[in-house]
Scaffold this motif. Structure first.
Motif, PDB file in Angstrom:
ATOM      1  N   ILE A   1      45.205  14.627  46.817  1.00  0.00           N
ATOM      2  CA  ILE A   1      44.482  15.699  45.991  1.00  0.00           C
ATOM      3  C   ILE A   1      44.511  16.948  47.072  1.00  0.00           C
TER       4      ILE A   1
ATOM      5  N   GLY B   1      39.071  16.496  43.485  1.00  0.00           N
ATOM      6  CA  GLY B   1      39.919  15.988  42.242  1.00  0.00           C
ATOM      7  C   GLY B   1      39.164  15.872  41.015  1.00  0.00           C
TER       8      GLY B   1
ATOM      9  N   THR C   1      45.369   8.471  41.717  1.00  0.00           N
ATOM     10  CA  THR C   1      45.142   7.171  41.891  1.00  0.00           C
ATOM     11  C   THR C   1      46.260   6.223  41.743  1.00  0.00           C
TER      12      THR C   1
ATOM     13  N   SER D   1      43.815   8.702  47.766  1.00  0.00           N
ATOM     14  CA  SER D   1      43.865   9.703  46.776  1.00  0.00           C
ATOM     15  C   SER D   1      43.483  11.091  47.106  1.00  0.00           C
ATOM     16  N   ALA D   2      42.220  11.143  48.300  1.00  0.00           N
ATOM     17  CA  ALA D   2      41.733  12.271  48.604  1.00  0.00           C
ATOM     18  C   ALA D   2      42.981  13.024  49.287  1.00  0.00           C
TER      19      ALA D   2
ATOM     20  N   GLU E   1      43.624  15.543  38.807  1.00  0.00           N
ATOM     21  CA  GLU E   1      43.903  14.471  39.942  1.00  0.00           C
ATOM     22  C   GLU E   1      44.286  13.255  39.038  1.00  0.00           C
TER      23      GLU E   1
ATOM     24  N   ASP F   1      38.013  12.729  46.853  1.00  0.00           N
ATOM     25  CA  ASP F   1      38.157  11.847  45.813  1.00  0.00           C
ATOM     26  C   ASP F   1      36.538  11.363  45.646  1.00  0.00           C
TER      27      ASP F   1
ATOM     28  N   ASP G   1      40.557   5.438  48.136  1.00  0.00           N
ATOM     29  CA  ASP G   1      40.035   6.661  47.851  1.00  0.00           C
ATOM     30  C   ASP G   1      40.396   7.678  48.849  1.00  0.00           C
TER      31      ASP G   1
END
Length: 145
Positions: free
Chosen positions: A133, A63, A104, A129-130, A100, A11, A126
């Motif tokens: 993804i 992402g 979030t 989020s990664a 992506e 991310d 983050d």
């Protein structure tokens, strides 16, 4: 290709870069860390070098922050430059991008659900989020097969 090669999810943010990784069988995804960018991709690439020494990777998934209507945002253009750097530097590894737009949002939902405090939130959003993804990419691969 060896079977125990993992995938890495990224991310890519302006201040921080979230990193997630699959297990050796590419079944589960876990957050690895958040890299403070300090205004430079060099920091990120150096850390990625270290991660690559530790794990064998087949694929890096980044992402792509498109606008909600699917057009390319300024952030997406910056991300594309980063993806280009990855492709040049790690040409043995497949570099993929996934949309992506909602990750979030999902990450924040997860944190609210987990009741994470505000200060911690900044550091793990983050990474979460990664994780999303990479999971999005894995699910797409499963659908293909």
């Amino acid at each position: 290709m060896k079977n125990n090669m993992r995938m890495l999810g990224i991310d890519y943010g302006e201040a921080r870069v979230g990193i997630a990784i699959t297990d050796p069988l590419n079944i589960t995804v876990q957050g690895l860390e958040t890299i403070q960018r300090n205004g430079s991709d060099k920091v990120v690439l150096k850390r990625l070098d270290e991660i690559l020494e530790q794990y064998e990777l087949s694929t890096i998934v980044v992402g792509m922050p498109l606008n909600m209507n699917g057009t390319i945002s300024e952030r997406a253009q910056i991300t594309e430059k980063f993806v280009h750097k990855l492709k040049c530097k790690y040409n043995q590894i497949k570099i993929e991008t996934v949309d992506e737009r909602l990750t979030t949002v999902e990450a924040h939902k997860t944190m609210n659900f987990l009741d994470v405090n505000k200060n911690k939130k900044r550091n793990i959003v983050d990474t979460i989020s990664a994780t999303y993804i990479l999971e999005t990419y894995l699910n797409k691969q499963k659908d293909k097969n």
